[in-house]
Design an enzyme around this catalytic site. Structure first.
Site, PDB file in Angstrom:
ATOM      1  CG  HIS A  40       6.105  32.816 -19.986  1.00 50.77           C
ATOM      2  ND1 HIS A  40       5.197  33.320 -19.095  1.00 50.77           N
ATOM      3  CD2 HIS A  40       6.513  33.875 -20.735  1.00 50.77           C
ATOM      4  CE1 HIS A  40       5.075  34.624 -19.279  1.00 50.77           C
ATOM      5  NE2 HIS A  40       5.858  34.989 -20.267  1.00 50.77           N
ATOM      6  N   PRO A 130       8.950  39.238 -11.197  1.00 45.08           N
ATOM      7  CG  PRO A 130       8.174  40.819  -9.678  1.00 45.08           C
ATOM      8  CD  PRO A 130       8.206  39.334  -9.930  1.00 45.08           C
ATOM      9  CG  LEU A 131      12.540  38.726 -15.232  1.00 49.50           C
ATOM     10  CD1 LEU A 131      12.870  38.936 -16.707  1.00 49.50           C
ATOM     11  CD2 LEU A 131      12.538  37.243 -14.904  1.00 49.50           C
ATOM     12  CG  ASP A 167      19.902  34.941 -21.100  1.00 57.92           C
ATOM     13  OD1 ASP A 167      21.121  34.942 -20.872  1.00 57.92           O
ATOM     14  OD2 ASP A 167      19.326  34.068 -21.764  1.00 57.92           O
ATOM     15  N   GLY A 168      17.167  37.307 -18.275  1.00 51.65           N
ATOM     16  CA  GLY A 168      16.511  38.501 -17.731  1.00 51.65           C
ATOM     17  C   GLY A 168      16.967  38.775 -16.313  1.00 51.65           C
ATOM     18  CG  ASN A 197      17.002  30.612 -22.930  1.00 54.15           C
ATOM     19  OD1 ASN A 197      17.186  31.756 -23.326  1.00 54.15           O
ATOM     20  ND2 ASN A 197      16.111  30.322 -21.994  1.00 54.15           N
ATOM     21  CB  ILE A 199      15.687  33.047 -26.489  1.00 50.24           C
ATOM     22  CG1 ILE A 199      16.263  32.272 -27.676  1.00 50.24           C
ATOM     23  CG2 ILE A 199      14.298  33.608 -26.850  1.00 50.24           C
ATOM     24  CD1 ILE A 199      16.409  33.063 -28.962  1.00 50.24           C
ATOM     25  CG  HIS A 270      10.148  34.120 -23.448  1.00 55.79           C
ATOM     26  ND1 HIS A 270      11.121  34.058 -22.487  1.00 55.79           N
ATOM     27  CD2 HIS A 270       9.178  34.919 -22.941  1.00 55.79           C
ATOM     28  CE1 HIS A 270      10.756  34.778 -21.447  1.00 55.79           C
ATOM     29  NE2 HIS A 270       9.581  35.316 -21.694  1.00 55.79           N
ATOM     30  CD  GLU A 419      20.798  52.072  -1.880  1.00 54.21           C
ATOM     31  OE1 GLU A 419      20.875  51.555  -3.017  1.00 54.21           O
ATOM     32  OE2 GLU A 419      21.584  52.958  -1.481  1.00 54.21           O
ATOM     33  CG  PHE A 445      18.637  56.380  -1.318  1.00 55.94           C
ATOM     34  CD1 PHE A 445      18.282  57.296  -2.307  1.00 55.94           C
ATOM     35  CD2 PHE A 445      19.753  56.661  -0.557  1.00 55.94           C
ATOM     36  CE1 PHE A 445      19.033  58.450  -2.533  1.00 55.94           C
ATOM     37  CE2 PHE A 445      20.514  57.810  -0.770  1.00 55.94           C
ATOM     38  CZ  PHE A 445      20.155  58.705  -1.756  1.00 55.94           C
ATOM     39  CG  HIS A 481      20.571  62.617  -0.485  1.00 55.17           C
ATOM     40  ND1 HIS A 481      20.913  62.857  -1.792  1.00 55.17           N
ATOM     41  CD2 HIS A 481      21.554  61.802   0.017  1.00 55.17           C
ATOM     42  CE1 HIS A 481      22.053  62.233  -2.071  1.00 55.17           C
ATOM     43  NE2 HIS A 481      22.456  61.589  -0.998  1.00 55.17           N
ATOM     44  NE  ARG A 528      21.893  64.914   9.289  1.00 55.90           N
ATOM     45  CZ  ARG A 528      22.507  66.053   8.979  1.00 55.90           C
ATOM     46  NH1 ARG A 528      21.841  67.024   8.389  1.00 55.90           N
ATOM     47  NH2 ARG A 528      23.788  66.219   9.216  1.00 55.90           N
TER      48      ARG A 528
END
Lengths: 677, 677
Positions: A40, A130-131, A167-168, A197, A199, A270, A419, A445, A481, A528
């Site tokens: 990139h 990973p954004l 932006d991502g 930017n 884009i 990009h 989380e 979760f 759950h 639990r």
């Protein structure tokens, strides 16, 4: 994105020294991407001015000592722009980031991976790509800094965390969790430089987003500054102002992606700009006359001076550090090394002895609390928390204090219903160093936290996930759950130790392993519902460290059956054993609290625990996925129902009713064994 | 949360009719939670006034015909407050929601699960409980409504989507993705009622959050209205105003959780209030004099009149619908039934025939596009999209149009970098009916979408996930982008068909299955890199429907080896077969594009494909987890390395280099087979 087209000649003329420095980043990026024919280009080109000013005048670092604990952290959340980071590390003289590494960008064995990979080279503070992960991770770094500043004083700990986010990053939901948490906690040493930017890969941001990011950050309690991201004087002023705020600061940097190229301000920009003509034209526009990867000596010297800028401050810090009391210094260094306190083994042992005597019946989430109650007082580096399930996850112990704007010495974080943000923040704390984070939520979760949990594993950092309510045993909350596939999900993830202890003793042993791990995250899968103490005989040895072991052996007749189980189902296996033994069927029960550690044993031990011959039944209140690894090979009995567990989602009803309903009972286990004999 | 303590007597006196209706919800909640000794009392108590006004005067529905396509959708995003929904459905006369069901709240077999479960009863529009899912799902409902309104006109489609969301929903990151997308798309028929009660499980919201939610929603392009959530007149005005906006609207409802009880405005009030004295005192404060679960006949009649309020409008709609042209009516009804177009089989067949002839070498992501190019023109109900990877996921076809505020007939969504929001929105479209959504991202980012993907499976709705770049084969982007455990993760999830096609023909067959599934989501795992056509012989039959099948059998000598593979590794298996056959080792190759469908075949077929006898080698560029299910039983050869794949994370390098580096090659497969013979 700025509306006007930048006048490169004017920019260059206005600040020639700056321009040339930034051009070095831009051209190294173009050259490396061209060499790799992949990568990139546009982001490093667009953010080169901001990064140059940051490194030149603001970032506290010493390229010769990248591990200096009081350095500022620089996080490239927009990880696809990795050449920005690699260029900076090379130019400023980080020894490992050689020109050859840049030339081998994205090639096997190079430290210059497609996205920055933590551990590949000093100066790469975290793995990004990973954004949203970088910005969320940085929140944890800033928390760790605050806590340590409170503990050791401003002379020892006083640094900023700088984040370059695109932006991502800001569109990913985790960024909201991050900025809301950071704003709430008033993390004033956290500064996000938004590469505005306009884009994305699909085209203009306006295709998919209309968010007023400045208003959004303000709504989350941030200071916001806007700046022309190509004006070094303005950038300098903005960064100066950002450091002064009482809140975290977002600097919105208006930039042009792939500036100066024919792909400027386009989604093409990009990606990988590899066309030789485009590259030549772009370099010409920069006034750059050198060969690929050629940085003129004088310019390299300028950059190396920037890299050495912090050396004096670092030396002064070392003096101050040496003046710290020996005890404090030792604590600081031990925590930084990620070493558990020397009293940990004895503390765990004492607890195990006491439990073997008192034989409590309790949920393993409560067992976990019992362990934390003895750990937290001796391990000052633990930072606990929960995603709004403190009372359910049993993660808060008496002495911790709550981290807040008013109390920076608190070691417990109320993460809110976040989380994912919690998991990423924990990564940041572990990466910052001097902190050993753990955090809780319901095991189901895990799904929300997956991207950050995967990064814990990929980076090899010892974060501990306290995942309670780990099966249908949670009862009435129902299938949304109730984890079914989550043990398989965590076990499938490389470099992750998944512990599912069957009682308080195993829980203590699991915690000991989690706290002494140095390059593997741990997932504690906890119940639990109440469970009996099954390890009623005290052993000095940590049996969970072997991954699986014989909890009870066949006591009469030939050993015909091996029952394998984890967590709450070990009790069921023990009851099934009672049934079978009463029928004269010799039955062994193997507790398997950690598959990964069992895999790591030598074959001899594994065969000792699971010898060929007896039929095997596994029982676990989760899906079968993965169990065939342990069930099979022996007599080809696999298809005869030797797994007792779930084969679909759970249901809403009291726990006992569900175990009956889904047929996870001692009688069902005994029957499965009998049928194979 | 409102600061002042509400004066219940004054409220009651001011609006006695309303008060009594709302009290019915509150007391049914108290009674059901008490009976279950479990659940969440405070939220239904706090939101009863808002819900009463909504159902009484705004929500378009007819309790006797819950499936009326033009009904308003009511989504309880704060799903733990399920008794709010169950009470409303019971009171308004939804036939299935009997008093007995309320009395059996949270018991096995009752439709009144702990959290609302889609499919349990009409009126439950979606499964909620994992926070944030409802609000994110509702965005898809609103999109589907807009698209269908554009197609069928306002006389046929003109309804709102109402969401009750709590602080937890708004803290979850997915809510940001949802509100940013909804704001950008100007979904004016989407109205979120924020239960602003200031309380979470851990305590006050202020423990973990300081977000100015109103400013945040405005920053995302929403209208915001504030209202006292206990003042029916004000609520009515707010809801009236909300429906008029040109943007989505958030109504911030100031409420008191567990209103009128001693647990009011506390986190205790969030949970199960079961103390008989507390319940008695609370009912007294409400002026409620009836026995548990007793709703006076006149009050029930009032509520049933509310439930019947929409009958006339519904009947008028049916008249208008009957006046639609037969073609349009047929299309509407077919899409609503979720039935594929009758031309689909022939279309797929024609494509398969063409592919078998032309034998293209292409990436399966491109194959997928080729299939979509013939599907989208005949299936008007498809709604495609991508999380900002349109050109990489190959999800956009020529005729679709882009959905935007200006063009409501477009069927392609630029979701932005919002994998989670996309998945949840797709759930909403499928749930709305009349839409068959698919959406793309990189397979690795399944992680981001997991919570919503799990809900697709749990709800049993036929969403299609187009997951490209499905292994180390994506190359230089490196381990953050290379799925390793993701096939295992998806396969471990119940009720999910995971397709990993090996060529264009299998891709076409997988799509046919995805588009004809009625209660199972599909995950398509597709390559970035080119693959040859392996199904070179045209078959009428959809072989992928069998899950696994013999792609090439042993052609000489005894059949000694079975090679199993999926996706890109089928080519490797075929090459390994060539090597082995050349050595006189009879080798069968089994392509296994969908484990779940293979599991669903009868044992006879499974044994025909995988007979006992030959040694087995599986090859897949992912982790081993799950493969033992297919590898074992036969001669106990498991431990002899019969799996060729990944045992850790990937690396950054060109694809071919990585396959060599990780030893996923034909030679390695052949060697593994040889070693076992």
């Amino acid at each position: 994105m700025s509306d006007h087209t930048p006048d490169l000649d004017a920019l260059r003329a206005a600040n020639p020294t700056h321009w040339r420095r930034a051009a070095a980043i831009r051209t190294l990026t173009l050259d490396a991407v061209a060499a790799a024919n992949s990568g990139h280009s546009g982001m490093p080109m667009g953010m080169a001015d901001v990064a140059t000013v940051l490194f030149e005048s603001h970032l506290k670092f010493d390229a010769s000592r990248p591990e200096w604990p009081d350095r500022d952290r620089f996080v490239l959340s927009a990880g696809h722009g990795s050449m920005l980071l690699y260029s900076l590390l090379h130019l400023t003289g980080y020894p490992e980031m050689t020109l050859d590494q840049l030339k081998n960008f994205r090639q096997l064995g190079a430290i210059t991976a497609g996205h920055p990979e933590y551990g590949h080279a000093p100066g790469i503070e975290t793995t990004t790509g990973p954004l949203g992960q970088g910005i969320a991770t940085s929140v944890g770094m800033a928390i760790a800094e605050e806590i340590q500043r409170a503990r050791y004083g401003r002379k020892i700990v006083d640094h900023y965390t700088w984040v370059v986010a695109g932006d991502g990053c800001l569109m990913e939901g985790v960024s909201q969790e991050a900025i809301a948490l950071a704003g709430h906690l008033q993390l004033s040493h956290l500064i996000v430089l938004w590469d505005n930017n306009g884009i994305t890969i699909d085209g203009k941001v306006s295709l998919s987003d209309s968010t007023d990011q400045k208003q959004r950050f303000k709504a989350s309690g941030w200071d916001v500054i806007e700046v022309d991201g190509h004006d070094p004087v303005a950038i300098d002023a903005a960064l100066t102002q950002a450091k002064k705020g009482k809140k975290p600061t977002m600097v919105a940097c208006e930039t042009h992606i792939a500036i100066g190229s024919s792909a400027q301000d386009t989604s093409k920009g990009h990606g990988a700009l590899t066309d030789p003509t485009l590259i030549a034209d772009t370099k010409r526009a920069y006034g750059w006359e050198y060969a690929p990867f050629d940085i003129p000596a004088d310019l390299k010297t300028e950059w190396e001076a920037i890299g050495a800028r912090g050396a004096e401050e670092r030396a002064a810090w070392e003096m101050r550090f040496a003046e710290l009391g020996q005890g404090k210094r030792g604590e600081f260094e031990r925590a930084l090394r990620g070493e558990a306190h020397r009293r940990l083994p004895a503390t765990i042992k004492a607890l195990k002895r006491q439990i073997a005597e008192s034989q409590p019946k309790m949920a393993t989430r409560k067992s976990s609390e019992t362990v934390l109650e003895v750990i937290n007082p001796i391990m000052a580096e633990t930072i606990g928390g929960s995603a709004d399930l403190t009372g359910s996850n049993n993660t808060l112990t008496a002495d911790m204090g709550v981290f807040s704007p008013e109390d920076r010495s608190g070691r417990y974080i109320y993460y809110g219903i976040r989380e994912h943000g919690m998991a990423a923040a924990m990564n940041g704390m572990a990466l910052h160093g001097g902190a050993r984070p753990y955090g809780g939520t319901f095991f189901c979760f895990t799904d929300y936290a997956r991207p950050a949990m995967r990064l814990s594993a990929l980076m090899g950092i010892p974060v501990t996930y306290v995942m309670t309510h780990d099966s249908i045993g949670l009862g009435e909350d129902g299938p949304t759950h109730q984890p079914v596939e989550h043990l398989a999900v965590c076990r499938a993830t490389p470099n992750t130790n998944v512990f599912r202890p069957c009682d308080t003793v195993e829980t203590a042993e699991a915690w000991e392993l989690a706290l002494t791990a140095d390059s593997t995250p741990s997932v504690l899968s906890l119940t639990r519902q109440n469970l009996p103490t099954l390890r009623t005989e005290f052993t000095n040895k940590n049996l969970v460290a072997q991954g699986a072991y014989v909890l009870a052996d066949a006591t009469e007749g030939k050993r015909l059956v091996i029952l394998m189980a984890t967590g709450s189902e070990v009790e069921i296996a023990m009851k099934a054993r009672d049934i079978l033994q009463a029928e004269g069927i010799g039955t062994r029960v193997v507790s398997m609290p950690c598959w990964e550690l069992f895999e790591a044993q030598d074959e001899k031990y594994r065969k000792k625990v699971l010898p060929a011959g007896p039929v095997r039944v596994a029982v676990e209140a989760g899906c079968r996925m993965g169990w065939d690894r342990w069930l099979t090979g022996e007599r080809g009995k696999r298809d005869k129902g030797a797994f007792v567990g779930m084969d679909g989602f759970g249901a809403s009803a009291p726990s006992d009713v569900l175990y009956e309903h889904f047929g996870i009972t001692a009688e069902a286990v005994a029957k499965a064994a009998r049928e194979m004999l």
